[in-house]
Write a protein that holds these residues in place. Structure first.
Motif, PDB file in Angstrom:
ATOM      1  N   ALA A   1       1.472   3.096  11.083  1.00  0.00           N
ATOM      2  CA  ALA A   1       1.403   1.971  10.340  1.00  0.00           C
ATOM      3  C   ALA A   1       0.804   2.346   8.862  1.00  0.00           C
ATOM      4  CB  ALA A   1       0.469   0.802  10.815  1.00  0.00           C
TER       5      ALA A   1
ATOM      6  N   GLY B   1       1.963   5.766   5.613  1.00  0.00           N
ATOM      7  CA  GLY B   1       2.740   5.427   4.499  1.00  0.00           C
ATOM      8  C   GLY B   1       1.838   5.029   2.988  1.00  0.00           C
ATOM      9  N   GLU B   2       0.723   4.551   3.465  1.00  0.00           N
ATOM     10  CA  GLU B   2      -0.080   3.944   2.123  1.00  0.00           C
ATOM     11  C   GLU B   2      -1.456   4.911   2.049  1.00  0.00           C
ATOM     12  OE1 GLU B   2      -3.442   0.739   4.314  1.00  0.00           O
ATOM     13  OE2 GLU B   2      -2.629   0.664   2.270  1.00  0.00           O
TER      14      GLU B   2
ATOM     15  N   ILE C   1      -9.570   0.808   4.974  1.00  0.00           N
ATOM     16  CA  ILE C   1      -9.527   0.473   3.516  1.00  0.00           C
ATOM     17  C   ILE C   1     -10.702  -0.445   3.070  1.00  0.00           C
ATOM     18  CG2 ILE C   1      -7.009   0.624   3.753  1.00  0.00           C
ATOM     19  CD1 ILE C   1      -6.938  -2.669   3.701  1.00  0.00           C
TER      20      ILE C   1
ATOM     21  N   GLY D   1       0.685  -1.213  -0.035  1.00  0.00           N
ATOM     22  CA  GLY D   1       0.037   0.014   0.077  1.00  0.00           C
ATOM     23  C   GLY D   1       0.928   1.155  -0.129  1.00  0.00           C
ATOM     24  N   THR D   2       1.956   1.126   0.839  1.00  0.00           N
ATOM     25  CA  THR D   2       2.833   2.339   0.958  1.00  0.00           C
ATOM     26  C   THR D   2       3.434   2.545  -0.577  1.00  0.00           C
ATOM     27  OG1 THR D   2       3.267   1.898   3.138  1.00  0.00           O
ATOM     28  CG2 THR D   2       5.135   3.266   1.827  1.00  0.00           C
TER      29      THR D   2
ATOM     30  N   GLN E   1      -7.144   7.285  -9.124  1.00  0.00           N
ATOM     31  CA  GLN E   1      -6.360   8.422  -8.533  1.00  0.00           C
ATOM     32  C   GLN E   1      -4.752   8.660  -9.077  1.00  0.00           C
ATOM     33  OE1 GLN E   1      -6.315   6.401  -4.513  1.00  0.00           O
ATOM     34  NE2 GLN E   1      -7.575   8.225  -3.645  1.00  0.00           N
TER      35      GLN E   1
ATOM     36  N   VAL F   1      -2.953   7.884   0.417  1.00  0.00           N
ATOM     37  CA  VAL F   1      -2.876   8.751  -0.657  1.00  0.00           C
ATOM     38  C   VAL F   1      -3.228  10.135  -0.206  1.00  0.00           C
ATOM     39  CG1 VAL F   1      -3.365   9.233  -2.956  1.00  0.00           C
ATOM     40  CG2 VAL F   1      -3.333   6.903  -2.260  1.00  0.00           C
ATOM     41  N   GLN F   2      -2.413  11.097  -0.466  1.00  0.00           N
ATOM     42  CA  GLN F   2      -2.742  12.405  -0.205  1.00  0.00           C
ATOM     43  C   GLN F   2      -4.119  12.725  -0.672  1.00  0.00           C
ATOM     44  OE1 GLN F   2       0.587  14.672  -1.766  1.00  0.00           O
ATOM     45  NE2 GLN F   2       2.060  13.648  -0.762  1.00  0.00           N
TER      46      GLN F   2
ATOM     47  N   ARG G   1      -2.463  -3.227   7.618  1.00  0.00           N
ATOM     48  CA  ARG G   1      -3.242  -2.921   6.452  1.00  0.00           C
ATOM     49  C   ARG G   1      -2.393  -2.339   5.385  1.00  0.00           C
ATOM     50  NH1 ARG G   1      -6.329  -1.408  10.874  1.00  0.00           N
ATOM     51  NH2 ARG G   1      -8.169  -2.652  10.990  1.00  0.00           N
ATOM     52  N   ASN G   2      -1.584  -1.864   5.673  1.00  0.00           N
ATOM     53  CA  ASN G   2      -0.406  -1.190   4.329  1.00  0.00           C
ATOM     54  C   ASN G   2       0.172  -2.252   3.752  1.00  0.00           C
ATOM     55  OD1 ASN G   2       1.148  -1.891   6.506  1.00  0.00           O
ATOM     56  ND2 ASN G   2       2.866  -0.363   6.208  1.00  0.00           N
TER      57      ASN G   2
ATOM     58  N   ILE H   1       1.301   6.940  -6.635  1.00  0.00           N
ATOM     59  CA  ILE H   1       0.492   8.101  -6.800  1.00  0.00           C
ATOM     60  C   ILE H   1       0.813   9.331  -6.402  1.00  0.00           C
ATOM     61  CG2 ILE H   1      -1.889   8.805  -6.250  1.00  0.00           C
ATOM     62  CD1 ILE H   1      -2.650   5.739  -6.001  1.00  0.00           C
ATOM     63  N   ASN H   2       1.547   9.534  -5.401  1.00  0.00           N
ATOM     64  CA  ASN H   2       2.128  10.633  -4.848  1.00  0.00           C
ATOM     65  C   ASN H   2       3.223  11.101  -5.665  1.00  0.00           C
ATOM     66  OD1 ASN H   2      -0.074  10.865  -2.813  1.00  0.00           O
ATOM     67  ND2 ASN H   2       1.265   9.730  -1.432  1.00  0.00           N
TER      68      ASN H   2
ATOM     69  N   VAL I   1      -4.025  -7.614   2.176  1.00  0.00           N
ATOM     70  CA  VAL I   1      -5.182  -7.345   1.311  1.00  0.00           C
ATOM     71  C   VAL I   1      -5.594  -8.579   0.438  1.00  0.00           C
ATOM     72  CG1 VAL I   1      -6.148  -5.983  -0.751  1.00  0.00           C
ATOM     73  CG2 VAL I   1      -4.788  -4.908   1.435  1.00  0.00           C
TER      74      VAL I   1
ATOM     75  N   ALA J   1       0.841   3.969  -2.927  1.00  0.00           N
ATOM     76  CA  ALA J   1       0.763   5.360  -2.552  1.00  0.00           C
ATOM     77  C   ALA J   1       1.808   6.318  -2.967  1.00  0.00           C
ATOM     78  CB  ALA J   1       0.328   5.671  -1.030  1.00  0.00           C
ATOM     79  N   SER J   2       2.856   5.867  -2.704  1.00  0.00           N
ATOM     80  CA  SER J   2       4.048   6.485  -3.172  1.00  0.00           C
ATOM     81  C   SER J   2       4.024   6.710  -4.697  1.00  0.00           C
ATOM     82  CB  SER J   2       5.489   5.633  -2.999  1.00  0.00           C
ATOM     83  OG  SER J   2       5.691   5.863  -1.224  1.00  0.00           O
TER      84      SER J   2
ATOM     85  N   ARG K   1       0.031  -7.141  -4.495  1.00  0.00           N
ATOM     86  CA  ARG K   1      -1.394  -7.332  -4.959  1.00  0.00           C
ATOM     87  C   ARG K   1      -1.472  -6.465  -6.083  1.00  0.00           C
ATOM     88  NH1 ARG K   1      -3.822  -2.464  -3.850  1.00  0.00           N
ATOM     89  NH2 ARG K   1      -2.982  -1.488  -1.895  1.00  0.00           N
TER      90      ARG K   1
ATOM     91  N   LYS L   1      -3.683  12.484 -11.043  1.00  0.00           N
ATOM     92  CA  LYS L   1      -2.270  13.126 -10.592  1.00  0.00           C
ATOM     93  C   LYS L   1      -1.451  13.014 -11.859  1.00  0.00           C
ATOM     94  CE  LYS L   1      -2.956  12.390  -5.771  1.00  0.00           C
ATOM     95  NZ  LYS L   1      -2.473  13.664  -4.831  1.00  0.00           N
TER      96      LYS L   1
END
Lengths: 281, 299
Positions: B257, B260-261, B67, A61-62, A88, B263-264, A152-153, A68-69, A158, A65-66, A79, A92
């Motif tokens: 935790a 980090g995951e 989530i 997830g991190t 998303q 999203v902004q 969860r990350n 996407i960011n 997941v 997200a990275s 996954r 961006k």
């Protein structure tokens, strides 16, 4: 004269920075894959001394997200990306590209002294949703079950939620029981399972050692119960095998593309096998 | 000539003094501005959650499923997790801290005090993640064995390690408070025939009690904001703990935790900032109480 010298010096530093930035690749994501990516990175850097790869974990997830960011060049994930995440990313200005780089057998583990050796998907779901709370229900001792999950990350969290807890119904109503212990890493699960006879947890095959015992898994009570191994995952008969992914924020170019090609090459896939994951055919 | 030189000298002196005064003033103001900016940032990022979630549901909801679809953001379990771990740490660290401070400040020969105090303060030099890791490998199995629990990942394990982390703050401030008690209080008590122990617990401790309470509150603030150690030791189960032997999930561990995951701009991102607001308010109140006790000492 001093000012001119300072100006030239700053130009030189700026130039070095630009040069260095082009040769640096930031990789973030899956805890399952971080060791594998590190091994790939070391082999790749040995052959390309001018390229610097930075590999960090933090969870799938991190990594996503990275991506996407915009804070990494390559995201590793255990996954696949969700439709919402892709949406998303596109908002961006990024167009994620997916690469399957290896396979993994998601391994359910218990303490070596636990007499339970096989479980169905249904039983695993009942354990992790809190419906089954004692080992006695499955032929074990009369002890409460200590179920361990990733945070969860984690992509493993997941994937396990969708394919085991929800029994393949990705959007099903089942949730992990709130009392499940959430561990920050696969290593933490391995640590607890190796010491706690009542514990059950899950992680990628690459984390399995002699300190834990792998459970054979079946889709139905009638079986067949399949052990997680290189062979069963490779043949596609292990019920909870999965793909491991790289994601890039667009069509990969330059060193990023070279690294992905390296990972997919016979040499890269040999490293996959050495790290106890399942190479692509 | 002499007069003009003197004037020039005075002008330079005044100018440099003026500059230094302004620098000091703006340094102080900058600190306050930074705190305000942090709070504004938290508010801005966290408040957007409450356009879609009710504040009451956020604080009193029992389920944290960020989530899921739809996500559920209820932090009651996280709040209670943090409070239980903090309570446990206080129950362990305050008696130990007070005892240590009394020993260092009142019992030890004067020449040894600085060494012991430095030793206690060195505890603060141990990184949080190291304490967490040591606790995971040694304390967790021990707690499971000692209390015959299903798992050693409990509030108690987290509390014990956090108590060690709070000790430097508590011991240092309480010892300072004991030192601040005028010597003639002790001499008067001893002169009236009280024993040394009677002097300590009937005269010195009551006189130092505002400082003692301040030390305790600052220790509490230190504990409640702790992140890595609790993430590694408490099992991170988002349930309402019923005892110290239950696992728990703290607000801080949840932020660490999951940030980090997130999203902004997503609701998960806002929810984590909203937890940050709650944490900020709690530690702000704790420090306010500590400050109140510190200033009450002057009366």
């Amino acid at each position: 004269m001093k000012k001119i010298g300072a100006f030239l010096m700053s130009l030189l530093i700026a130039g070095s920075t630009i040069e260095a930035a082009q040769n640096r690749i930031q990789i973030k994501g899956s805890d399952t894959m971080v060791n594998l990516a590190q091994a790939w990175a070391e082999a790749f850097m040995a052959a390309h001394p001018d390229v610097a790869l930075a590999v960090t974990g933090g969870g799938s997830g991190t990594g996503i997200a990275s991506l996407i960011n915009g804070t990494c060049d390559l995201a590793e994930s255990s996954r696949s990306m969700k439709a919402e995440e892709i949406e998303q990313a596109k908002k961006k200005g990024r167009d994620p590209k997916e690469f399957v780089v290896a396979l993994d057998a998601l391994t359910v583990v218990v303490h070596p002294s636990n007499p339970v050796r096989q479980l169905t998907i249904e039983q695993l779901s009942d354990i992790f949703t809190g419906k089954i709370t004692n080992w006695k229900s499955m032929g074990g001792p009369d002890h409460p079950i200590v179920a361990l999950s990733r945070e969860r990350n984690s992509g493993t969290h997941v994937y396990f939620l969708e394919n085991v807890v929800r029994k393949g119904n990705e959007k099903g109503p089942e949730e992990y029981d709130p009392g499940i212990l959430m561990m920050p890493s696969s290593q933490a699960i391995a640590e607890e399972v190796s010491k706690n006879p009542d514990a059950i947890g899950y992680f990628g095959l690459g984390y399995l050692t002699s300190q834990e015992k792998a459970i054979a898994v079946a889709k139905t009570p009638a079986g067949p119960f399949i052990e997680p191994t290189l062979e069963t995952a490779s043949k596609g008969i292990y019920p909870i095998a999965r793909s491991l992914f790289f994601y890039t924020p667009g069509e990969p170019k330059g060193n990023v593309k070279a690294f992905i090609d390296f990972a997919l090459s016979p040499q890269g896939q040999k490293i996959v096998q050495e790290m106890d994951f399942v190479p692509l055919k | 000539m002499k007069s003009s030189q003197l004037t020039t000298h005075n002008s330079r002196l005044k100018l440099s003094e003026f500059i230094i005064e302004k620098l000091i003033l703006w340094s102080g103001i900058a600190s306050i501005i930074f705190v305000i900016l942090i709070f504004v940032f938290l508010l801005k990022e966290g408040a957007s959650l409450f356009r879609t979630e009710s504040t009451i549901h956020f604080i009193s909801g029992k389920f944290w499923y960020p989530i899921s679809t739809p996500p559920r953001f209820g932090i009651l379990a996280l709040l209670m997790g943090s409070l239980w771990v903090t309570l446990g740490a206080v129950l362990i660290s305050v008696p130990l801290g007070l005892g240590s401070a009394i020993f260092i400040g009142e019992i030890l020969p004067r020449g040894l005090r600085d060494y012991f105090k430095s030793g206690v303060e060195l505890l603060a030099a141990i990184p949080s993640v190291v304490l967490g890791f040591v606790g995971l490998v040694t304390l967790v199995p021990f707690v499971k064995y000692l209390f015959n629990l299903r798992s050693g990942l409990t509030v108690l394990s987290g509390s014990i390690m956090l108590a060690f982390m709070a000790m430097p703050t508590i011991v240092s401030i309480i010892e300072d408070a004991l030192n601040a008690v005028p010597k003639n209080y002790r001499e008067g008590s001893l002169a009236l025939g009280a024993t040394r122990w009677q002097t300590i617990y009937r005269v010195v401790i009551p006189a130092a009690s505002p400082g003692i309470l301040a030390g305790v509150m600052l220790g509490v603030g230190r504990v409640i904001g702790e992140t890595m150690a609790v993430m590694m030791l408490t099992g991170n189960a988002a349930i309402l703990p019923k005892s110290f032997f239950d696992p728990a999930r703290t607000m801080t561990a949840t932020i660490a935790a999951e940030m980090g995951e997130a999203v902004q701009g997503s609701s998960h991102y806002s929810a984590l900032f909203a937890i940050g607001i709650v944490l900020f308010l709690i530690t702000f109140l704790v420090n306010l109480v500590a400050d109140f006790f510190l200033h009450r000492r002057k009366l």
